[in-house]
Scaffold this active site. Structure first.
Site, PDB file in Angstrom:
ATOM      1  CB  SER A  61      -0.272 -22.953   3.284  1.00  0.00           C
ATOM      2  OG  SER A  61       0.617 -23.659   4.118  1.00  0.00           O
ATOM      3  NE  ARG A  62      -5.551 -25.463  -0.968  1.00  0.00           N
ATOM      4  CZ  ARG A  62      -4.873 -26.604  -0.946  1.00  0.00           C
ATOM      5  NH1 ARG A  62      -4.638 -27.203   0.201  1.00  0.00           N
ATOM      6  NH2 ARG A  62      -4.429 -27.152  -2.059  1.00  0.00           N
ATOM      7  CG  ASP A  92      -3.514 -32.014   6.169  1.00  0.00           C
ATOM      8  OD1 ASP A  92      -4.333 -31.557   5.371  1.00  0.00           O
ATOM      9  OD2 ASP A  92      -2.646 -31.314   6.724  1.00  0.00           O
ATOM     10  CB  ALA A 130       2.972 -21.112   2.679  1.00  0.00           C
ATOM     11  CG  HIS A 134       0.739 -22.431   9.166  1.00  0.00           C
ATOM     12  ND1 HIS A 134       0.633 -23.510  10.020  1.00  0.00           N
ATOM     13  CD2 HIS A 134       0.202 -22.837   7.979  1.00  0.00           C
ATOM     14  CE1 HIS A 134       0.051 -24.505   9.394  1.00  0.00           C
ATOM     15  NE2 HIS A 134      -0.221 -24.140   8.150  1.00  0.00           N
ATOM     16  CG  ASP A 135       2.689 -20.138  15.031  1.00  0.00           C
ATOM     17  OD1 ASP A 135       3.804 -19.918  14.516  1.00  0.00           O
ATOM     18  OD2 ASP A 135       2.118 -19.324  15.783  1.00  0.00           O
ATOM     19  N   GLY A 136       1.392 -24.118  12.767  1.00  0.00           N
ATOM     20  CA  GLY A 136       1.060 -25.544  12.700  1.00  0.00           C
ATOM     21  C   GLY A 136       2.278 -26.346  12.267  1.00  0.00           C
ATOM     22  CG  HIS A 137       3.817 -25.894   8.277  1.00  0.00           C
ATOM     23  ND1 HIS A 137       3.263 -24.755   7.750  1.00  0.00           N
ATOM     24  CD2 HIS A 137       3.395 -26.902   7.473  1.00  0.00           C
ATOM     25  CE1 HIS A 137       2.560 -25.055   6.674  1.00  0.00           C
ATOM     26  NE2 HIS A 137       2.606 -26.353   6.489  1.00  0.00           N
ATOM     27  CG  MET A 143      -2.838 -21.835  12.440  1.00  0.00           C
ATOM     28  SD  MET A 143      -1.230 -21.498  13.156  1.00  0.00           S
ATOM     29  CE  MET A 143      -1.737 -20.350  14.434  1.00  0.00           C
TER      30      MET A 143
HETATM   31  P1  AMP Z   1       1.327 -28.862   4.151  1.00  0.00           P
HETATM   32  O1  AMP Z   1       2.433 -27.861   4.011  1.00  0.00           O
HETATM   33  O2  AMP Z   1      -0.026 -28.267   4.122  1.00  0.00           O
HETATM   34  O3  AMP Z   1       1.495 -30.032   3.218  1.00  0.00           O
HETATM   35  O4  AMP Z   1       1.463 -29.464   5.608  1.00  0.00           O
HETATM   36  C1  AMP Z   1       2.673 -30.048   6.034  1.00  0.00           C
HETATM   37  C2  AMP Z   1       2.436 -30.735   7.348  1.00  0.00           C
HETATM   38  O5  AMP Z   1       1.995 -29.799   8.321  1.00  0.00           O
HETATM   39  C3  AMP Z   1       1.346 -31.820   7.262  1.00  0.00           C
HETATM   40  O6  AMP Z   1       1.748 -32.929   8.045  1.00  0.00           O
HETATM   41  C4  AMP Z   1       0.161 -31.119   7.854  1.00  0.00           C
HETATM   42  O7  AMP Z   1      -0.777 -32.008   8.438  1.00  0.00           O
HETATM   43  C5  AMP Z   1       0.811 -30.268   8.925  1.00  0.00           C
HETATM   44  N1  AMP Z   1      -0.068 -29.153   9.286  1.00  0.00           N
HETATM   45  C6  AMP Z   1      -0.646 -28.268   8.446  1.00  0.00           C
HETATM   46  N2  AMP Z   1      -1.437 -27.417   9.139  1.00  0.00           N
HETATM   47  C7  AMP Z   1      -1.363 -27.797  10.438  1.00  0.00           C
HETATM   48  C8  AMP Z   1      -1.976 -27.329  11.639  1.00  0.00           C
HETATM   49  N3  AMP Z   1      -2.815 -26.298  11.642  1.00  0.00           N
HETATM   50  N4  AMP Z   1      -1.667 -27.967  12.802  1.00  0.00           N
HETATM   51  C9  AMP Z   1      -0.813 -29.019  12.803  1.00  0.00           C
HETATM   52  N5  AMP Z   1      -0.206 -29.509  11.702  1.00  0.00           N
HETATM   53  C10 AMP Z   1      -0.482 -28.909  10.532  1.00  0.00           C
END
Ligand code: AMP
Length: 284
Positions: A188-189, A152, A34, A36-39, A186
């Site tokens: 996914s939730r 995180d 899922a 987004h720009d954070g990933h 940002m």
């Molecule tokens: P997740 O898919 O939520 O497990 O996140 C995968 C990676 O993306 C983890 O290292 C998260 O900390 C990072 N991540 C998620 N959201 C953001 C965000 N808004 N800005 C920067 N990194 C993010």
């Protein structure tokens, strides 16, 4: 360019070993999809710092303490692959549950101490699940570098500790939190929020920013908490799992900005648990 989607650890290992033999460095970006720009900011950083980049997508059942949360977690593999096209990553690793946890799987990686607080105290077994899957992703991908978000922050510190403790030979790179225009981190939730809940959710960052400023002016947490909690409630937040100031490195609870710290929050908006944290430099 579409990156190859790799579904088995044997295939991944074979690719990674070829790259290693050629003397190339490998960066891994673990995600649950899922995207987004954070990933994508992590992917961009990985591209800058490594010769080869592997993005992993695995919704890890072991890090969910609530079956409904696992079931509702957004899964958008096709879209994710499309979003990654412009980065020309070298592989997208999408293992299934049987690849990661074959029959008889019996090992858990646990990081002590750092996991007792914040999300660790509210989500039983969560960080054991994270540490176990990240250890496997590191070894399966033969990574030299791994990219994690400060969004995180506790997870980032847990993974750093684990990589050092277990001599995994992976440098863990922390990347800043990417936010929506209204300040909401940002996540996914966020996709699970209704339009109304989504627009109210930005209050979390507003409140945290104001608290950060007040802490910089020398105020103590005790003095700030009642008004902060009231503002969150007025914005429609339900339970607040935590709203705490903790040191950056060991996550020790503090009450004033007396050491380099972060302000951490987890709060529920319309049945969705949102987390965030901001940097709070020490007041000198
Ligand atoms: P997740 O898919 O939520 O497990 O996140 C995968 C990676 O993306 C983890 O290292 C998260 O900390 C990072 N991540 C998620 N959201 C953001 C965000 N808004 N800005 C920067 N990194 C993010």
């Amino acid at each position: 360019m579409t990156a190859p989607i790799v579904r088995t650890r044997a295939e991944l290992r074979e690719m990674a070993q070829l790259w290693r033999r050629a003397g190339e460095t490998i960066g891994v970006v673990p995600t649950m999809g899922a995207l987004h720009d954070g990933h994508l900011s992590l992917v961009a950083r990985a591209k800058e710092m490594s010769d080869r980049v592997i993005v992993t997508i695995f919704v890890n059942p072991k890090q969910f303490n609530n079956p409904e949360d696992l079931e509702n977690y957004p899964r958008t593999e096709h879209e994710d692959a499309r979003k990654l096209e412009r980065f020309a990553v070298d592989a997208i690793y999408v293992p299934d549950g049987a690849q990661m946890y074959p029959d008889g799987f019996a090992t858990t990686v646990r990081v002590e101490g750092l996991t007792d607080v914040l999300c660790g105290a509210h989500r039983a077994g969560h960080f054991d699940g994270v540490a176990t899957v990240v250890t496997k992703l590191f070894t399966q991908s033969s990574a030299d570098l791994a990219f994690f978000g400060e969004k995180d922050f506790q997870q980032l510190q847990v993974v750093r500790r684990m990589a050092r403790d277990l001599d995994l030979g992976v440098d863990v790179v922390g990347c800043p939190t990417i936010r929506e225009i209204d300040g909401l981190a940002m996540s996914s939730r966020n996709l699970l929020l209704s339009d109304q809940a989504r627009s109210r959710a930005s209050a979390l960052f507003d409140v945290m920013e104001d608290m950060g400023e007040a802490l910089q002016s020398g105020q103590a947490m005790d003095a700030l908490l009642p008004a902060a909690q009231a503002r969150l409630a007025a914005a429609g937040f339900g339970d607040i799992d935590y709203l705490e100031l903790r040191t950056n490195d060991t996550l020790r609870l503090i009450h004033r900005a007396e050491a380099p710290a972060r302000l951490f929050a987890a709060a529920w908006m319309a049945g969705v648990r949102l987390i965030d944290n901001i940097d709070v430099p020490a007041v000198t």
